[in-house]
Enzyme design. Structure first.
Site, PDB file in Angstrom:
ATOM      1  N   LYS A  72       0.846  -1.207   0.000  1.00 15.80           N
ATOM      2  CA  LYS A  72       0.000   0.000   0.000  1.00 15.80           C
ATOM      3  C   LYS A  72       0.874   1.247   0.000  1.00 15.80           C
ATOM      4  O   LYS A  72       0.614   2.199  -0.741  1.00 15.80           O
ATOM      5  CB  LYS A  72      -0.954  -0.025   1.208  1.00 15.80           C
ATOM      6  CG  LYS A  72      -2.042  -1.092   1.060  1.00 15.80           C
ATOM      7  CD  LYS A  72      -2.857  -1.334   2.324  1.00 15.80           C
ATOM      8  CE  LYS A  72      -3.800  -2.518   2.105  1.00 15.80           C
ATOM      9  NZ  LYS A  72      -4.627  -2.835   3.274  1.00 15.80           N
TER      10      LYS A  72
ATOM     11  N   GLN B 158      -4.744  -1.449   9.417  1.00 14.49           N
ATOM     12  CA  GLN B 158      -4.653  -2.790   8.826  1.00 14.49           C
ATOM     13  C   GLN B 158      -5.259  -3.818   9.776  1.00 14.49           C
ATOM     14  O   GLN B 158      -4.960  -3.839  10.970  1.00 14.49           O
ATOM     15  CB  GLN B 158      -3.172  -3.118   8.520  1.00 14.49           C
ATOM     16  CG  GLN B 158      -2.952  -4.424   7.782  1.00 14.49           C
ATOM     17  CD  GLN B 158      -3.539  -4.437   6.373  1.00 14.49           C
ATOM     18  OE1 GLN B 158      -3.679  -3.403   5.726  1.00 14.49           O
ATOM     19  NE2 GLN B 158      -3.890  -5.611   5.891  1.00 14.49           N
TER      20      GLN B 158
ATOM     21  N   ASP C 112     -11.024   2.648   3.606  1.00 11.82           N
ATOM     22  CA  ASP C 112     -11.278   1.201   3.511  1.00 11.82           C
ATOM     23  C   ASP C 112     -12.754   0.915   3.231  1.00 11.82           C
ATOM     24  O   ASP C 112     -13.105  -0.170   2.788  1.00 11.82           O
ATOM     25  CB  ASP C 112     -10.908   0.518   4.841  1.00 11.82           C
ATOM     26  CG  ASP C 112      -9.587  -0.229   4.778  1.00 11.82           C
ATOM     27  OD1 ASP C 112      -9.253  -0.749   3.700  1.00 11.82           O
ATOM     28  OD2 ASP C 112      -8.908  -0.284   5.816  1.00 11.82           O
TER      29      ASP C 112
HETATM   30  N1  GUN Z   1      -6.905  -6.910   6.005  1.00 16.37           N
HETATM   31  C1  GUN Z   1      -7.213  -7.682   4.946  1.00 16.37           C
HETATM   32  N2  GUN Z   1      -7.776  -6.932   3.963  1.00 16.37           N
HETATM   33  C2  GUN Z   1      -7.811  -5.663   4.431  1.00 16.37           C
HETATM   34  C3  GUN Z   1      -8.269  -4.436   3.879  1.00 16.37           C
HETATM   35  O1  GUN Z   1      -8.775  -4.349   2.760  1.00 16.37           O
HETATM   36  N3  GUN Z   1      -8.120  -3.341   4.676  1.00 16.37           N
HETATM   37  C4  GUN Z   1      -7.595  -3.407   5.917  1.00 16.37           C
HETATM   38  N4  GUN Z   1      -7.505  -2.284   6.633  1.00 16.37           N
HETATM   39  N5  GUN Z   1      -7.167  -4.533   6.468  1.00 16.37           N
HETATM   40  C5  GUN Z   1      -7.275  -5.655   5.720  1.00 16.37           C
END
Ligand code: GUN
Length: 278
Positions: A52, A96, A119
């Site tokens: 990311k 996350q 998100d």
């Molecule tokens: N963990 C697995 N997929 C995601 C996601 O799309 N966003 C976040 N914040 N955590 C995750």
């Protein structure tokens, strides 16, 4: 042989479009900024978080990185989220998941200001998505829709079956397919005669969380199969929820793992970050 739906290629196109848009915004003095919070050092989370941050750097989005000890209290984490909510330089906040067991994920998701919820997990964001109002779309399901559209696969009027009902993927996936005028069924671990239901699908989305669960017995001849799963097999090789080798000969199009839905999730996160300043 089935069409290989190339998430790497499509996500690269989207990121390049965003890069051009961000360059134009920069000329007006606007630079979006994403704050990324990771608690602990779950290796899979570290890979995702790094990807990311790399995508932000590529596109020209500023990123702030918060790597917090596994032992941090829920209160300390909520305080950090609140500081970022109040910081006008921060446009998007990403925590996350998963979080350590002593932290209530729901409380943290609720704490993120909806206007910074890139998100798309906050209940207000989810509500807007459900009623078709403007707002952030959750990254993985939105990525699947983009992947289908940009691969010229029509959704309207199609039988769409989603396997899995998580808040992050299964449920929002069903809503977004419905918004595209698909005829949508959600299935899950308690579904009776699962194979009979999945075999109805023109578009089958697998978000189960079990490696190679979907075999050729679950799919109709000529179906489109989207694999949201990501696992490491006994040889440390990545695989999805779909048994690719078994299914590929029977279907008209399929996403690989890796290189299918995974890169699309990041591309759509980047799109949401740019959306904060559009
Ligand atoms: N963990 C697995 N997929 C995601 C996601 O799309 N966003 C976040 N914040 N955590 C995750």
């Amino acid at each position: 042989m089935a069409q290989l739906i190339d998430g790497k290629l499509v996500s690269a196109q989207i990121k390049d479009e965003l890069k051009a848009e961000v360059a134009e915004l920069k000329e007006k003095g606007i630079v979006p900024c994403l704050a990324v919070i990771q608690v602990g050092n779950n290796p899979a989370s570290s890979v995702y978080v790094n990807n990311k941050k790399k995508a932000c750097a590529y596109i020209g989005i500023d990123s702030l990185s918060y790597e917090l000890e596994e032992s941090i209290s829920q209160e300390e984490l909520l305080n950090l989220v609140e500081v970022l909510n109040q910081n006008p330089k921060v446009n998007g906040i990403l925590v996350q998941l998963p979080l350590p067991k002593h932290i209530n994920e729901e409380a943290v998701i609720h704490a993120i200001a909806p206007e910074k919820d890139v998100d798309g997990f906050h209940p207000q964001t989810v509500g807007n998505m459900c009623i078709g109002s403007k707002g952030f779309l959750p990254c993985t399901p939105a990525g699947v829709i983009q992947l289908l559209k940009r691969s010229n696969i029509e959704i309207e009027g199609k039988e769409c079956v989603v396997v899995g009902r998580s808040n992050i993927v299964g449920k929002p996936m069903a809503i977004l397919l419905l918004r595209e005028n698909g005829t949508v069924t959600i299935t899950h671990s308690r579904t009776k005669d699962l194979k009979e239901v999945t075999k109805r699908a023109d578009i089958l989305v697998a978000a189960i969380g079990k490696p190679k669960f979907i075999t050729s017995e679950y799919v109709k001849e000529g179906a489109v199969v989207i694999d949201v799963g990501i696992h490491r097999n006994e040889n440390n090789k990545l695989c999805g929820d779909v048994d690719f080798d078994d299914v590929a000969g029977k279907v008209s199009a399929i996403t690989p793992v890796p290189g299918g839905v995974g890169p699309m999730t990041i591309a759509m996160l980047m799109n949401n970050c740019v959306e904060t300043v559009r």
